[in-house]
Design a protein around this motif. Structure first.
Motif, PDB file in Angstrom:
ATOM      1  N   THR A 198     -36.025  26.213 112.781  1.00 51.64           N
ATOM      2  CA  THR A 198     -37.257  25.107 112.821  1.00 51.64           C
ATOM      3  C   THR A 198     -38.277  26.261 112.685  1.00 51.64           C
ATOM      4  N   VAL A 199     -38.815  26.725 111.454  1.00 50.12           N
ATOM      5  CA  VAL A 199     -39.617  27.790 111.015  1.00 50.12           C
ATOM      6  C   VAL A 199     -40.861  27.235 110.313  1.00 50.12           C
ATOM      7  N   TYR A 200     -42.253  27.560 110.760  1.00 49.11           N
ATOM      8  CA  TYR A 200     -43.286  27.143 110.171  1.00 49.11           C
ATOM      9  C   TYR A 200     -44.191  28.326 109.596  1.00 49.11           C
ATOM     10  N   TYR A 201     -44.773  28.115 108.462  1.00 48.12           N
ATOM     11  CA  TYR A 201     -45.828  28.914 107.755  1.00 48.12           C
ATOM     12  C   TYR A 201     -47.208  28.242 107.835  1.00 48.12           C
ATOM     13  N   ASP A 202     -48.251  28.910 108.597  1.00 47.30           N
ATOM     14  CA  ASP A 202     -49.471  28.765 109.084  1.00 47.30           C
ATOM     15  C   ASP A 202     -50.347  29.323 108.348  1.00 47.30           C
ATOM     16  N   TYR A 203     -51.140  28.878 107.288  1.00 48.89           N
ATOM     17  CA  TYR A 203     -52.203  29.496 106.637  1.00 48.89           C
ATOM     18  C   TYR A 203     -53.395  28.870 107.003  1.00 48.89           C
ATOM     19  N   ALA A 204     -54.550  29.937 107.162  1.00 49.18           N
ATOM     20  CA  ALA A 204     -55.581  29.289 107.716  1.00 49.18           C
ATOM     21  C   ALA A 204     -56.991  29.856 107.039  1.00 49.18           C
ATOM     22  N   VAL A 205     -58.004  29.162 106.982  1.00 50.07           N
ATOM     23  CA  VAL A 205     -59.252  29.826 106.276  1.00 50.07           C
ATOM     24  C   VAL A 205     -60.388  29.068 107.097  1.00 50.07           C
ATOM     25  N   PRO A 206     -61.625  29.585 106.998  1.00 47.73           N
ATOM     26  CA  PRO A 206     -62.794  29.199 107.757  1.00 47.73           C
ATOM     27  C   PRO A 206     -62.879  27.819 107.117  1.00 47.73           C
ATOM     28  N   TYR A 207     -63.143  26.836 107.938  1.00 46.90           N
ATOM     29  CA  TYR A 207     -63.616  25.509 107.778  1.00 46.90           C
ATOM     30  C   TYR A 207     -64.734  25.240 106.959  1.00 46.90           C
ATOM     31  N   SER A 208     -65.639  26.086 106.748  1.00 43.17           N
ATOM     32  CA  SER A 208     -66.806  25.904 106.001  1.00 43.17           C
ATOM     33  C   SER A 208     -66.473  26.083 104.641  1.00 43.17           C
ATOM     34  N   ASP A 209     -65.437  27.307 104.263  1.00 48.59           N
ATOM     35  CA  ASP A 209     -64.942  27.457 103.066  1.00 48.59           C
ATOM     36  C   ASP A 209     -64.233  26.377 102.503  1.00 48.59           C
ATOM     37  N   ALA A 210     -63.328  25.853 103.406  1.00 45.63           N
ATOM     38  CA  ALA A 210     -62.365  24.644 103.024  1.00 45.63           C
ATOM     39  C   ALA A 210     -63.246  23.385 102.680  1.00 45.63           C
ATOM     40  N   GLN A 211     -64.546  23.317 103.262  1.00 50.42           N
ATOM     41  CA  GLN A 211     -65.461  22.123 102.910  1.00 50.42           C
ATOM     42  C   GLN A 211     -66.025  22.314 101.351  1.00 50.42           C
ATOM     43  N   VAL A 212     -66.699  23.616 101.369  1.00 54.66           N
ATOM     44  CA  VAL A 212     -67.138  24.194 100.102  1.00 54.66           C
ATOM     45  C   VAL A 212     -66.428  24.078  98.919  1.00 54.66           C
ATOM     46  N   ASN A 213     -64.995  24.483  99.188  1.00 54.52           N
ATOM     47  CA  ASN A 213     -64.220  24.465  98.061  1.00 54.52           C
ATOM     48  C   ASN A 213     -63.244  23.070  97.881  1.00 54.52           C
ATOM     49  N   ARG A 214     -63.724  22.008  98.796  1.00 50.73           N
ATOM     50  CA  ARG A 214     -62.939  20.716  98.717  1.00 50.73           C
ATOM     51  C   ARG A 214     -61.436  21.154  98.813  1.00 50.73           C
ATOM     52  N   ILE A 215     -60.975  21.764  99.660  1.00 51.40           N
ATOM     53  CA  ILE A 215     -59.469  22.461  99.427  1.00 51.40           C
ATOM     54  C   ILE A 215     -58.375  21.045 100.071  1.00 51.40           C
ATOM     55  N   LYS A 216     -57.438  21.032  99.099  1.00 47.24           N
ATOM     56  CA  LYS A 216     -56.502  19.794  99.375  1.00 47.24           C
ATOM     57  C   LYS A 216     -55.188  20.817  99.493  1.00 47.24           C
ATOM     58  N   SER A 217     -54.067  20.024  99.710  1.00 45.43           N
ATOM     59  CA  SER A 217     -52.894  21.091  99.869  1.00 45.43           C
ATOM     60  C   SER A 217     -51.806  19.993  99.697  1.00 45.43           C
ATOM     61  N   ASN A 218     -50.570  20.680  99.829  1.00 42.34           N
ATOM     62  CA  ASN A 218     -49.128  20.037  99.879  1.00 42.34           C
ATOM     63  C   ASN A 218     -48.686  20.141 101.133  1.00 42.34           C
TER      64      ASN A 218
ATOM     65  N   VAL B 226     -50.126  23.917 107.444  1.00 40.79           N
ATOM     66  CA  VAL B 226     -48.850  24.251 107.828  1.00 40.79           C
ATOM     67  C   VAL B 226     -47.745  23.700 107.088  1.00 40.79           C
ATOM     68  N   TRP B 227     -46.642  24.738 106.469  1.00 35.22           N
ATOM     69  CA  TRP B 227     -45.693  24.023 105.859  1.00 35.22           C
ATOM     70  C   TRP B 227     -44.513  24.355 106.624  1.00 35.22           C
ATOM     71  N   LYS B 228     -43.415  23.550 106.673  1.00 37.18           N
ATOM     72  CA  LYS B 228     -42.257  23.734 107.562  1.00 37.18           C
ATOM     73  C   LYS B 228     -41.218  24.094 106.342  1.00 37.18           C
ATOM     74  N   TYR B 229     -40.436  25.225 106.753  1.00 39.83           N
ATOM     75  CA  TYR B 229     -39.175  25.565 105.827  1.00 39.83           C
ATOM     76  C   TYR B 229     -38.560  24.455 105.578  1.00 39.83           C
ATOM     77  N   ASN B 230     -38.038  24.465 104.496  1.00 34.90           N
ATOM     78  CA  ASN B 230     -36.678  23.385 104.166  1.00 34.90           C
ATOM     79  C   ASN B 230     -35.611  24.034 103.646  1.00 34.90           C
ATOM     80  N   SER B 231     -34.585  24.070 104.122  1.00 32.21           N
ATOM     81  CA  SER B 231     -33.308  24.940 103.913  1.00 32.21           C
ATOM     82  C   SER B 231     -32.864  24.369 102.573  1.00 32.21           C
ATOM     83  N   ASP B 232     -33.187  23.021 102.470  1.00 37.08           N
ATOM     84  CA  ASP B 232     -32.324  22.239 101.270  1.00 37.08           C
ATOM     85  C   ASP B 232     -33.221  21.760 100.171  1.00 37.08           C
TER      86      ASP B 232
END
Length: 312
Positions: free
Chosen positions: A198-218, A242-248
């Motif tokens: 059970t492993v996660y990758y957590d990527y974070a940016v300033p919320y103001s930047d996320a708003q300006v760039n209207r960031i979406k994700s999978n 946050v993305w969860k590692y999927n072994s399959d």
């Protein structure tokens, strides 16, 4: 803003695979408002579930081995960064006054939580150090410009698209073996399946930047955290993906946004106005013609009546 930040597979050491229970590992990368970059490694043990397999003494040993493993890596990273820095203009005095990297280890033994942070002074130093480790003296394998997929009304801008950094089977197995060996020396049989981590990758940016760039994700989940700058006390909000590692399955991680093509929308709106105007004109002249026909028909009837009267 470019979100394509290097994340070396060699820092995947912290994938401590206590699968089969609620314990989990999170590997993170935070691009902070002040330009610094923070790599974080968090381990949260579930004592209740671990107690079904291990004694309290063994759980304490697992905890201490994990903490030592993380701390060893922090020390190794600090020495590696220092070597790189001294090859690029730093000396003992400048290093002591303003080190380009800091390593921090925090823990809570009561809740069995451990976290290690590696804080780089700025993103450019971080990128340079990654290039130094990878041995790449040429062009960065991550482009410095965002990829744009052009569309009629919107352009899709890809800020980051890569494989989940924790999804490296060779590294996972290597770390699993190392942890297993360390625990074996302590007399603990560690036999979990590496594919059930059970492993996660957590990527974070300033919320103001996320708003300006209207960031979406999978991302599998997103959340906000409120942070405080320890240097000046300023508060800010970070947006986490946050993305969860999927072994399959697919371990592609993507951050993207849309840019409106204003010219296309303007021309479309203009065309629609013209079309709407033409429709109104057609309706107007059609209605006018029908009214004229009615009037003409009414006049003809009156003439017929008058003629009848005259004949009579």
């Amino acid at each position: 803003m470019n979100y394509k930040i290097f994340f070396l597979s060699t820092i995947m050491f912290i994938i401590i695979l206590f699968s089969g229970c609620s314990s989990n590992v999170s590997v993170g990368l935070n691009v902070m408002p002040d330009g610094s970059v923070v790599q974080s490694y968090s381990v949260n043990f579930d004592k209740q579930e671990l107690s079904q397999l291990y004694s309290d003494e063994e759980i304490d040993t697992i905890y201490e081995v994990t903490k030592t493993y993380i701390n060893d890596y922090l020390k190794t990273t600090l020495l590696s960064v220092k070597e790189f820095a001294f090859e690029n203009g730093y000396n003992e005095i400048s290093w002591a006054l303003n080190p380009p990297v800091k390593c921090e280890l925090s823990e809570s033994k009561d809740t069995l939580q451990i976290k290690g942070n590696i804080i780089f002074i700025d993103v450019n130093f971080y990128r340079s150090y990654n290039k130094y480790l990878s041995g790449d003296e040429g062009t960065d394998t991550e482009t410095t410009s965002n990829t744009t997929i052009e569309g009629l009304f919107y352009d899709k801008i890809i800020f980051m698209e890569s494989t989940n950094p924790v999804a490296n089977s060779d590294t996972l197995n290597s770390v699993y073996t190392q942890i297993q060996q360390r625990l074996s020396i302590k007399g603990i049989d560690f036999t979990f399946d590496v594919n059930d981590a059970t492993v996660y990758y957590d990527y974070a940016v300033p919320y103001s930047d996320a708003q300006v760039n209207r960031i979406k994700s999978n991302a599998d989940k997103e959340y906000l955290t409120s942070e405080t700058n320890v240097n000046n006390g300023d508060s800010y909000i970070m947006k986490h993906f946050v993305w969860k590692y999927n072994s399959d399955g697919d371990n592609t991680i993507t951050l993207y946004g849309y840019k409106i093509n204003s010219v296309a929308w303007y021309l479309t709106a203009l065309i629609m106005v013209v079309i709407f105007g033409l429709i109104l004109l057609v309706i107007y002249f059609t209605k006018k013609k029908l009214n004229k026909v009615k009037i003409d028909n009414g006049t003809n009837k009156n003439d017929d009546v008058n003629n009848e009267i005259k004949i009579n």
